[in-house]
Design a protein around this motif. Structure first.
Motif, PDB file in Angstrom:
ATOM      1  N   SER A  22      -6.824  12.411  -6.495  1.00 23.90           N
ATOM      2  CA  SER A  22      -7.841  11.918  -5.552  1.00 23.90           C
ATOM      3  C   SER A  22      -9.222  11.901  -6.185  1.00 23.90           C
ATOM      4  O   SER A  22     -10.177  11.386  -5.578  1.00 23.90           O
ATOM      5  CB  SER A  22      -7.863  12.793  -4.296  1.00 23.90           C
TER       6      SER A  22
ATOM      7  N   ASP B 215      -3.084   6.158  -1.501  1.00 21.90           N
ATOM      8  CA  ASP B 215      -3.741   7.264  -0.817  1.00 21.90           C
ATOM      9  C   ASP B 215      -2.944   8.547  -1.074  1.00 21.90           C
ATOM     10  O   ASP B 215      -1.719   8.546  -0.995  1.00 21.90           O
ATOM     11  CB  ASP B 215      -3.804   6.995   0.695  1.00 21.90           C
TER      12      ASP B 215
ATOM     13  N   ASP C 163      -7.147   1.388  -5.096  1.00 28.04           N
ATOM     14  CA  ASP C 163      -7.510   1.176  -3.693  1.00 28.04           C
ATOM     15  C   ASP C 163      -6.288   0.950  -2.794  1.00 28.04           C
ATOM     16  O   ASP C 163      -6.421   0.827  -1.578  1.00 28.04           O
ATOM     17  CB  ASP C 163      -8.488   0.010  -3.546  1.00 28.04           C
ATOM     18  N   ARG C 164      -5.089   0.923  -3.400  1.00 27.27           N
ATOM     19  CA  ARG C 164      -3.879   0.752  -2.592  1.00 27.27           C
ATOM     20  C   ARG C 164      -3.024   2.017  -2.556  1.00 27.27           C
ATOM     21  O   ARG C 164      -1.905   1.997  -2.047  1.00 27.27           O
ATOM     22  CB  ARG C 164      -3.050  -0.418  -3.125  1.00 27.27           C
TER      23      ARG C 164
ATOM     24  N   ARG D 105      -2.102   6.258 -12.536  1.00 24.90           N
ATOM     25  CA  ARG D 105      -3.168   5.392 -12.019  1.00 24.90           C
ATOM     26  C   ARG D 105      -2.968   3.935 -12.423  1.00 24.90           C
ATOM     27  O   ARG D 105      -3.470   3.020 -11.758  1.00 24.90           O
ATOM     28  CB  ARG D 105      -4.527   5.888 -12.514  1.00 24.90           C
TER      29      ARG D 105
ATOM     30  N   ARG E  41       0.863  -1.167   0.000  1.00 28.46           N
ATOM     31  CA  ARG E  41       0.000   0.000   0.000  1.00 28.46           C
ATOM     32  C   ARG E  41       0.908   1.228   0.000  1.00 28.46           C
ATOM     33  O   ARG E  41       1.982   1.201   0.598  1.00 28.46           O
ATOM     34  CB  ARG E  41      -0.911   0.016   1.222  1.00 28.46           C
TER      35      ARG E  41
END
Length: 371
Positions: A86, A113, A110-111, A104, A71
């Protein structure tokens, strides 16, 4: 078992917007803070925003190479990139849209932030970006700084090695001879001269100062001469190194503060033209000159560079040729003085300040501003 958490810090810049541009990025272990990779590159002529996206893309790719299942938390001081990646802002510019799509695709959304940080907290990535642009301007490839981690793009340049058979003895301190560069025409006019300004040569008086330093007892027996990459330091360092028979190692972490719009001005001119900005800068080390670098960023890179010297050259004598602000910042660190003492410490051109840096992090100040 939960996935490993990596932190990417990235930045990019352009000198002209658009103009000569570059990016820098690093990957850290989020749990320990250990720097696992550094990447930087000059990208030719581009805008700030494109350079920032290139830094993000390089950082994500470096993180994926380290651990494709990790992550990743991305931290940048570009509000635009953070909000666009974001999904809260649209990406309208074609070049940035293409780079955002590439970013992306590196890791599942989803990993990853994204979060914004102040510029002062992103100084490591900013330094890497500026190193890449500086290297390109000098006609050479980017090389990571003294003591840094291996660059993700490939093996690091060797640099001057410690003498064969001379591994540092445990507990022996580093003897550090801090030399402020000799005089330049701007020094003699008491004008600010930062890391991205005119980059003047030594004056005739400065060349004599450099020769005087080379003959002094403090530099005798030096194992290496470490220097800022700016011309006035390089010229001073070369005179010393030739006299003592030591190699010169360039490290941009010891470059002078970036004074931005104030570069080339006297203090009186700055006070007259930017009274509010000068007052804020004088009162708060986190405030930068317009277009420049805050003192806290200088302190951070000096602290990192000093730690690298301490680790690599323990038990040796190192002559370090640098500038007023980095020199005072390191001296304050050793003395435990706050930022308020920065402008009250006098270090003349060609002066020597002697420190002992111990492996346990302690230090001794032996002499200040010898001329």
């Amino acid at each position: 078992m939960s996935a490993r958490l990596l932190r990417v810090e990235a930045d990019g810049g352009s000198r002209g917007n658009p103009g000569p541009a570059g990016y820098g990025a690093l990957v850290k272990d989020a749990a320990t803070g250990e720097v696992l990779a550094e990447v930087a590159e000059s990208i030719g002529r581009a805008t700030n925003n494109v350079a920032e996206y290139r830094g993000l893309l390089a950082g994500l790719r470096a993180a994926a190479e380290i651990d494709p299942s990790a992550r990743v938390e991305v931290r940048m001081d570009s509000k635009l990139v953070v909000e666009q990646m974001s999904g809260r802002w649209q990406v309208k510019h074609a070049d940035m849209r293409r780079l955002a799509e590439e970013a992306r695709a590196v890791l599942p959304a989803d990993r990853v932030d994204y979060g914004w940080i102040p510029r002062a907290q992103n100084s490591h990535a900013d330094r890497l970006a500026n190193e890449a642009m500086d290297a390109a301007a000098a006609g050479r490839p980017w090389q990571r700084s003294t003591g840094g981690p291996a660059a993700a793009a490939g093996p690091a340049p060797a640099g001057p090695a410690a003498p064969a058979g001379s591994a540092p003895a445990a507990g022996e301190p580093l003897e550090l001879v801090l030399v402020r560069h000799a005089s330049t025409p701007l020094t003699e006019q008491r004008r600010l001269s930062g890391r991205h300004g005119e980059d003047p040569e030594l004056s005739e008086a400065g060349r004599e100062e450099a020769r005087r330093v080379a003959r002094c007892a403090e530099v005798r027996g030096a194992d290496v001469v470490v220097s800022s990459t700016l011309r006035r330091c390089r010229q001073t360092a070369e005179v010393i190194a030739e006299h003592v028979g030591a190699p010169v190692l360039l490290d941009p972490q010891w470059d002078e503060t970036d004074f931005g719009d104030w570069d080339g001005c006297t203090t009186a001119e700055v006070v007259r033209r930017w009274p509010a900005e000068f007052a804020a800068w004088s009162a708060d080390p986190a405030v930068a000159p317009p277009g420049g670098e805050p003192l806290v960023a200088v302190e951070r890179r000096v602290r990192d560079a000093a730690s690298a010297l301490r680790a690599r050259w323990a038990g040796k004598r190192v002559v370090l040729v640098t500038h007023g602000d980095p020199l005072r910042a390191l001296l304050r660190e050793c003395l435990g003085c706050g930022a308020g003492a920065q402008r009250r410490i006098r270090v003349d051109p060609g002066s020597r300040t002697l420190l002992r840096l111990h492996g346990d992090g302690s230090s001794e100040v032996v002499a200040v501003n010898r001329v």
